[in-house]
Design an enzyme around this catalytic site. Sequence first.
Site, PDB file in Angstrom:
ATOM      1  N   LYS A  32       3.327  -2.420  -6.201  1.00 11.99           N
ATOM      2  CA  LYS A  32       2.548  -3.212  -7.157  1.00 11.99           C
ATOM      3  C   LYS A  32       2.216  -2.437  -8.431  1.00 11.99           C
ATOM      4  O   LYS A  32       2.236  -2.995  -9.530  1.00 11.99           O
ATOM      5  CB  LYS A  32       1.265  -3.724  -6.511  1.00 11.99           C
ATOM      6  CG  LYS A  32       0.215  -2.669  -6.200  1.00 11.99           C
ATOM      7  CD  LYS A  32      -1.025  -3.300  -5.575  1.00 11.99           C
ATOM      8  CE  LYS A  32      -2.062  -2.252  -5.203  1.00 11.99           C
ATOM      9  NZ  LYS A  32      -2.664  -1.595  -6.382  1.00 11.99           N
ATOM     10  N   THR A  33       1.906  -1.143  -8.294  1.00 12.00           N
ATOM     11  CA  THR A  33       1.554  -0.356  -9.480  1.00 12.00           C
ATOM     12  C   THR A  33       2.742  -0.256 -10.425  1.00 12.00           C
ATOM     13  O   THR A  33       2.606  -0.370 -11.647  1.00 12.00           O
ATOM     14  CB  THR A  33       1.079   1.054  -9.077  1.00 12.00           C
ATOM     15  OG1 THR A  33      -0.013   0.943  -8.167  1.00 12.00           O
ATOM     16  CG2 THR A  33       0.633   1.848 -10.296  1.00 12.00           C
ATOM     17  N   ASP A 218      -6.218  -5.334 -11.039  1.00 12.70           N
ATOM     18  CA  ASP A 218      -5.645  -4.753  -9.820  1.00 12.70           C
ATOM     19  C   ASP A 218      -6.604  -4.964  -8.647  1.00 12.70           C
ATOM     20  O   ASP A 218      -7.817  -5.087  -8.845  1.00 12.70           O
ATOM     21  CB  ASP A 218      -5.413  -3.250 -10.045  1.00 12.70           C
ATOM     22  CG  ASP A 218      -4.587  -2.616  -8.934  1.00 12.70           C
ATOM     23  OD1 ASP A 218      -3.948  -3.358  -8.181  1.00 12.70           O
ATOM     24  OD2 ASP A 218      -4.608  -1.381  -8.831  1.00 12.70           O
ATOM     25  N   GLU A 219      -6.061  -5.013  -7.432  1.00 17.06           N
ATOM     26  CA  GLU A 219      -6.862  -5.176  -6.205  1.00 17.06           C
ATOM     27  C   GLU A 219      -7.823  -6.360  -6.315  1.00 17.06           C
ATOM     28  O   GLU A 219      -9.008  -6.274  -6.010  1.00 17.06           O
ATOM     29  CB  GLU A 219      -7.644  -3.887  -5.899  1.00 17.06           C
ATOM     30  CG  GLU A 219      -6.796  -2.642  -5.740  1.00 17.06           C
ATOM     31  CD  GLU A 219      -6.018  -2.593  -4.432  1.00 17.06           C
ATOM     32  OE1 GLU A 219      -6.038  -3.591  -3.689  1.00 17.06           O
ATOM     33  OE2 GLU A 219      -5.387  -1.561  -4.167  1.00 17.06           O
ATOM     34  N   GLN A 249      -5.187  -7.517   2.784  1.00 23.84           N
ATOM     35  CA  GLN A 249      -5.825  -6.204   2.728  1.00 23.84           C
ATOM     36  C   GLN A 249      -7.258  -6.281   2.196  1.00 23.84           C
ATOM     37  O   GLN A 249      -7.802  -5.285   1.732  1.00 23.84           O
ATOM     38  CB  GLN A 249      -4.997  -5.242   1.869  1.00 23.84           C
ATOM     39  CG  GLN A 249      -3.621  -4.952   2.452  1.00 23.84           C
ATOM     40  CD  GLN A 249      -2.884  -3.873   1.689  1.00 23.84           C
ATOM     41  OE1 GLN A 249      -3.219  -2.699   1.763  1.00 23.84           O
ATOM     42  NE2 GLN A 249      -1.862  -4.270   0.933  1.00 23.84           N
ATOM     43  N   ARG A 600      -0.120   1.840   7.184  1.00 26.53           N
ATOM     44  CA  ARG A 600      -0.192   3.181   6.571  1.00 26.53           C
ATOM     45  C   ARG A 600       0.965   4.055   7.070  1.00 26.53           C
ATOM     46  O   ARG A 600       1.258   5.088   6.484  1.00 26.53           O
ATOM     47  CB  ARG A 600      -1.505   3.885   6.946  1.00 26.53           C
ATOM     48  CG  ARG A 600      -2.822   3.255   6.485  1.00 26.53           C
ATOM     49  CD  ARG A 600      -2.839   2.861   5.043  1.00 26.53           C
ATOM     50  NE  ARG A 600      -2.427   1.464   4.896  1.00 26.53           N
ATOM     51  CZ  ARG A 600      -2.060   0.908   3.757  1.00 26.53           C
ATOM     52  NH1 ARG A 600      -2.000   1.640   2.662  1.00 26.53           N
ATOM     53  NH2 ARG A 600      -1.705  -0.363   3.690  1.00 26.53           N
TER      54      ARG A 600
END
Length: 738
Positions: A32-33, A218-219, A249, A600
């Site tokens: 995403k970044t 973001d987020e 998330q 993770r």
Amino acid sequence: MDYLDNLNPQQREAALYTEGPLLILAGAGSGKTSTMTHRIAYLIEEKGVNPYHILAVTFTNKAAQEMRDRVESLIGSGVNMWILTFHSACLRVLRKHAQLLGYKKDFVVYDPTDQKAAMKNIVKEMNLDDKRYTPAYFLSIISDCKEKELDPKQYLATYGEDPKTKIVYQAYRSYETLLKKNNAMDFDDLLLNAVRVFKQDEAALLEYQNRFQYIMVDEYQDTNFIQYTFIKMLAEKHKNLCVVGDDDQCIYQWRGADIRNILEFEKDFPNAKVVKLEQNYRSTANILAAAHSVIEKNRGRKEKKLWTSKADGQKIAYYRADDERDEAHYVAQQIDHLKRKDLRYSDFAILYRTNAQSRTFEEALSRRDIPYRVLGGLRYYDRKEVKDIVSYMRLVQNPDDDLALLRIINEPKRGIGARTVDKLQALARVRGESLFDTLMDEEVVSGLSAKASAGIRSMVEVIQQYSKEQSNLRVSDIYDGLLVGTGYLKALEEQNNLEAESRIENLMEFKSVIYDYEKDDEQLSLPDFMERIALLAEVDNHDESENAVVLMTMHSAKGLEFPFVFLPGLEDGLFPGWRAFEKEDGLEEERRLCYVGMTRARERLFLTSASMRTLYGKTDYTRESQFLREMDKHLIDGDAIFEKKKEARNSRSLDGYSRETPFNPFDQLKYVKQQVRQRAASGETFQVGDDVTHPKFGRGTVLKASDKIIEVSFRDGSVKKLAAGIAPLTRYIPKNER
């Protein structure tokens, strides 16, 4: 546009879509970044948008800096655009417009320490009991109010006018008055006051709406109500709002995040385009499939499924341990076995649900000389509450331990300030005696304030009692007595906030430490126990840059990744946690946390549970986690997962406490705290001839009994003089009468 060639089709689609609202549903490890930074570069390089007209908002300074660096690596440095956290962006708005709300431009920002000091003064001015009404208690409520845009009057109108609400209202009002008088804002004010500026001054709002023609967040799943309002108002004119996030998330609802912001984005912006980033670049196919088999059970989510071009990889390993020590042994053994020359210890992570779980893993790793570091929290034995109670126990063992006494002399608060302590230390040095000896002098103590003298007398009495009786008591009896007798447990309970609750859980978990040692050695003495604890507690902390196994909570692990991940404690009541069953959407948030933990892992994922767990000093049989039962069994290797696990005596714990419901740590915590109080404050009286039992000396007969001393003849031929009210004596009840 060569820089876009590295993007996959969905990433490229998102980067090229610039006009109108856009929701990028970016799954874990989906890049995403990279997508966001390439979108910013495309706006500037290809669309000719002035960076001045772009706003990118993140949640942390680290994320903002990373995004800034990546944009500059694509189009060069010196880009004049806002890539900021929410708080930083709001602060810039307020530096220019704070006077609209009655502030001066040079207002100061109070950090949590400043807030606590300010509220402490208010509590004192209101003449409130600072144990019942702590600064943390008020500040927690005030923060919640500001997030919901409730001023003091609105708070009172919303929550009624009972005595406690009125006290909170008065404290809130005084706090706001103090901030305004000092030309100060706290962190919550930065968000709230920026929104107030926009609502009160149309020109100010229009200024920023005209400036920020393209907005990226973001987020987005972690935004709360006030952050949502701030962004929505800014984007109202041009509607070129791009939000990036993953509803799967959203794991911070407990601190205000509102998942509805991302789930209802298309309702807020009817013409919104949705792009799903489902290709994962992190994990193997089996890990992703197993994680999806859990998260797909959530009803409140956007439909998506991560996939990868990587190989299937090994199946998820599952181990059903006998107990928590066996579980920790298994994890440490696996790390030892898997560690190869081409691997570092930092490639391994143990992600648990609660901080209290870390202790057994720390001990197991230490026994194998495996370096480790605890992130997002202190090592178990370094936590304040653990160090405090260990200091009390050191004083019982050795009242001359000035270092231990200095640590707890005002824990809990007894009105003993630093100056008073300095004077007492100076007096002890002149007299050539320990500080505790000085505190035993009634003439010295009576010269202190009423609160301080009463607190010291009570503390000294408790330490003396248990010091004299330590040879007649189990370590657990001494621990229980100190926890209650010193007022330490009560002081934490009266704080009534999440931090205090976590500290209480750790103190109850310390019961498990004692329980383990007593189980191995029935004649365990306090000096023996303290020596063993010291050897564990004195292991040096490992620097974050060290090559060491990482231990942390799953909440802290969000955004990180590791080649090898262990998720322990997969049992109903522990994970999912007991709080999940208290509210309607609680289980869904826990399931999202499980999904975060599983994703993770890059190469291998290990899941563990314990058939029997000692938590908070109480042992219970457990049921495997609902999340284990929801996973696709074809993806799991190792022990079998039973849909209905029938175990002998599964409704009764090892100490005889009846339990018809599944394992629940909250019930355990309440039960153990009750036992601590009962054991420490037993008021049972005995008469000559009574048949009694003692947990350390066994069965015996009372020879003499008074208000202070009970003399008992035990069956091993020994005669003991025990302190009335402290000795853990109970009447002997024959089996046929129980």
